[in-house]
Design a protein around this motif. Structure first.
Motif, PDB file in Angstrom:
ATOM      1  N   SER A   1      -2.090  -1.367  -6.477  1.00 40.22           N
ATOM      2  CA  SER A   1      -2.771  -0.832  -7.363  1.00 40.22           C
ATOM      3  C   SER A   1      -4.051   0.209  -7.000  1.00 40.22           C
ATOM      4  CB  SER A   1      -3.659  -1.740  -8.527  1.00 40.22           C
ATOM      5  OG  SER A   1      -2.528  -2.463  -9.195  1.00 40.22           O
ATOM      6  N   ASP A   2      -4.643  -0.491  -5.874  1.00 42.10           N
ATOM      7  CA  ASP A   2      -5.446   0.215  -5.269  1.00 42.10           C
ATOM      8  C   ASP A   2      -5.120   1.352  -4.458  1.00 42.10           C
ATOM      9  OD1 ASP A   2      -7.474  -1.502  -6.011  1.00 42.10           O
ATOM     10  OD2 ASP A   2      -7.744  -2.652  -4.187  1.00 42.10           O
ATOM     11  N   ALA A   3      -3.864   1.287  -3.829  1.00 39.40           N
ATOM     12  CA  ALA A   3      -3.352   2.582  -3.432  1.00 39.40           C
ATOM     13  C   ALA A   3      -3.061   3.684  -4.375  1.00 39.40           C
ATOM     14  CB  ALA A   3      -2.351   2.249  -2.327  1.00 39.40           C
ATOM     15  N   TYR A   4      -2.418   3.189  -5.481  1.00 37.34           N
ATOM     16  CA  TYR A   4      -2.004   4.063  -6.586  1.00 37.34           C
ATOM     17  C   TYR A   4      -3.282   4.714  -7.213  1.00 37.34           C
ATOM     18  CZ  TYR A   4       0.096   5.172 -11.045  1.00 37.34           C
ATOM     19  OH  TYR A   4       0.803   5.927 -12.189  1.00 37.34           O
ATOM     20  N   ARG A   5      -4.354   4.241  -7.324  1.00 39.02           N
ATOM     21  CA  ARG A   5      -5.429   4.854  -7.831  1.00 39.02           C
ATOM     22  C   ARG A   5      -5.824   5.863  -7.100  1.00 39.02           C
ATOM     23  NH1 ARG A   5      -6.545  -0.586  -9.772  1.00 39.02           N
ATOM     24  NH2 ARG A   5      -6.106  -0.849 -11.867  1.00 39.02           N
TER      25      ARG A   5
ATOM     26  N   GLU B   1       0.849  -1.187  -0.127  1.00 35.38           N
ATOM     27  CA  GLU B   1       0.057  -0.044   0.001  1.00 35.38           C
ATOM     28  C   GLU B   1       0.786   1.086   0.106  1.00 35.38           C
ATOM     29  OE1 GLU B   1      -3.928   2.090   2.596  1.00 35.38           O
ATOM     30  OE2 GLU B   1      -2.708   0.101   3.295  1.00 35.38           O
ATOM     31  N   GLU B   2       1.931   1.348   0.847  1.00 40.89           N
ATOM     32  CA  GLU B   2       2.876   2.332   0.979  1.00 40.89           C
ATOM     33  C   GLU B   2       3.509   2.689  -0.553  1.00 40.89           C
ATOM     34  OE1 GLU B   2       5.630   1.717   3.956  1.00 40.89           O
ATOM     35  OE2 GLU B   2       3.994   2.031   5.574  1.00 40.89           O
ATOM     36  N   ALA B   3       3.845   1.398  -1.098  1.00 37.43           N
ATOM     37  CA  ALA B   3       4.628   1.613  -2.362  1.00 37.43           C
ATOM     38  C   ALA B   3       3.667   1.959  -3.417  1.00 37.43           C
ATOM     39  CB  ALA B   3       5.226   0.073  -2.741  1.00 37.43           C
ATOM     40  N   GLY B   4       2.493   1.680  -3.487  1.00 33.36           N
ATOM     41  CA  GLY B   4       1.371   2.340  -4.399  1.00 33.36           C
ATOM     42  C   GLY B   4       1.203   3.640  -4.352  1.00 33.36           C
ATOM     43  N   ARG B   5       1.210   4.251  -3.155  1.00 29.42           N
ATOM     44  CA  ARG B   5       1.329   5.551  -2.923  1.00 29.42           C
ATOM     45  C   ARG B   5       2.166   6.260  -3.484  1.00 29.42           C
ATOM     46  NH1 ARG B   5      -1.638   4.308   2.037  1.00 29.42           N
ATOM     47  NH2 ARG B   5       0.269   4.564   3.284  1.00 29.42           N
ATOM     48  N   ARG B   6       3.419   5.768  -2.993  1.00 27.75           N
ATOM     49  CA  ARG B   6       4.715   6.432  -3.424  1.00 27.75           C
ATOM     50  C   ARG B   6       4.904   6.527  -5.013  1.00 27.75           C
ATOM     51  NH1 ARG B   6       7.284   3.767   0.260  1.00 27.75           N
ATOM     52  NH2 ARG B   6       8.008   2.202  -1.186  1.00 27.75           N
TER      53      ARG B   6
END
Length: 404
Positions: free
Chosen positions: A152-156, A87-92
């Motif tokens: 992916s969810d965190a990225y979006r 989750e952290e990586a997706g946001r980053r």
């Protein structure tokens, strides 16, 4: 890498012990796997190298791979550090601007490297255990899928938040320009953020907000015409910034908007760049004020200068109406309406009594008679230019006042 999403483990305790043994043996090789992982990502797309500094990318990949390998063989009740890290990586990655498809590819690539290395390690030590380890494949790849899904969810979600913040920042820049703020560098920042030239022909359109229905269709329709519009909704009006096409200018813009606007509006004169939008907005509002209360069309300020002069000085306009048309306004309402309509039509017909009579469905001598009566009531002669200007301006001021 990540552990399974639904808590599944290998079928037997023996299977799990073998997987844990294989994962523990693989941990010392993580730096080697990370080197190969980053090399393969670089071969897949040069974007990785442009977006992520190599040393930073290496450290993050090493941590993610180590956490993932440990999570594969962690007890069922262990905290899901792998999903937290994903989750952290997706946001980053969203903040860094790495495309989402490359983020997902990086998880798949790491999964293949780790799984192949697990198989190679077991096969090299004890080929007979290879079949036992293969029973863990579904669990391991479910783990990889879960990690990619969480990232992916965190990225979006982060991408949407960043877009919202960016939109708010751009709207604030546009509002500052439309308010005429003289902040150094404001126009340059707005040009970069809005993808517009800082200098070039611009105009501002102000539409009176009377109803909201039909506006979305109107916006879609005009956006397909080649003009670039940026709209801002305000309490009582809608303001549009227009990047003009040099070959058409205001004439092309007026033709485009004529008959399409869902309400009356005003168009400013052409200004030379984004820094002048505040001035253009005030002039467009002034043009809109020249529209009578029952108007539905759109007007250009450069074609409404006399009316603009009148509405910009309401106290003087009231005095002008009283001084010039005072006697006219005292006559019986039906007669007053006929006299003022005749004057308005005659002026619109450029002083031609014949053309005015055709529009009014009366004889031209009737037009002359009405004009002579107006001259008597106003104590002005329509043949004297100065008197004619006063009468025309007074008529415009009276019409814009909304009085009968």
């Amino acid at each position: 890498m990540t552990g399974p999403t639904n808590g599944r483990r290998p079928r037997t305790g023996h299977d799990w012990r073998l997987l844990k043994e294989a994962c523990t043996a693989l941990l010392p090789r993580v730096p080697e796997l990370v080197d190969e992982h980053l090399r393969q990502l670089s071969d897949h797309s040069p974007v990785f190298g442009r977006v992520l500094p190599h040393d930073v990318h290496w450290r993050e990949a090493e941590e993610a791979m180590r956490i993932g390998i440990e999570a594969i063989s962690a007890p069922r009740a262990s905290p899901r550090r792998d999903l937290e890290y994903a989750e952290e990586a997706g946001r980053r990655r969203a903040q860094q601007g790495l495309p989402l498809d490359l983020l997902i590819h990086s998880y798949r690539n790491a999964g293949y490297l780790v799984w192949d290395s697990l198989l190679e390690g077991v096969a090299g030590r004890d080929p007979e255990k290879l079949a036992v380890l293969m029973r863990s494949a579904t669990m391991v790849w479910s783990a990889v899928d879960a990690q990619a899904a969480v990232a992916s969810d965190a990225y979006r979600a982060t991408e949407l938040e960043l877009r919202r913040r960016t939109d708010e920042q751009l709207q604030a820049l546009l509002d500052a320009l439309l308010e005429g703020q003289a902040t150094p560098g404001l126009a340059a920042r707005a040009a970069a953020g809005l993808d517009l030239p800082e200098h070039g022909p611009y105009a501002v359109v102000v539409l009176r907000v009377e109803r909201r229905d039909g506006r979305e269709a109107f916006h879609r329709q005009i956006q397909r015409t080649g003009f670039r519009f940026i709209w801002r909704m305000r309490t009582d009006c809608e303001v549009g910034v227009v990047a003009l096409r040099a070959e058409e200018g205001l004439d092309g813009l007026a033709r485009l908007l004529d008959g399409r606007c869902p309400g009356p509006g005003g168009i400013s004169p052409v200004v030379g760049g984004l820094a002048d939008l505040g001035h253009a907005r005030r002039l467009a509002e002034l043009a809109l004020r020249t529209c009578p209360p029952d108007a539905t069309g759109i007007v250009r300020l450069d074609r409404r200068m006399p009316a603009a002069l009148v509405v910009s000085q309401p106290e003087l306009a009231g005095r002008l109406v009283a001084d010039v048309l005072g006697e006219v306004l005292t006559v019986e309402p039906s007669d007053r309406a006929v006299l003022l309509e005749t004057l308005d039509t005659w002026l619109d017909c450029e002083g031609s009594a014949g053309r005015a009579a055709a529009r009014l469905y009366c004889h031209r001598n009737t037009v002359f008679n009405r004009l002579r009566r107006l001259e008597q009531l106003t104590s002005r002669s329509l043949t004297r230019p100065r008197d004619l200007v006063e009468v025309a301006l007074a008529l415009e001021a009276h019409r814009l006042s909304g009085a009968p």
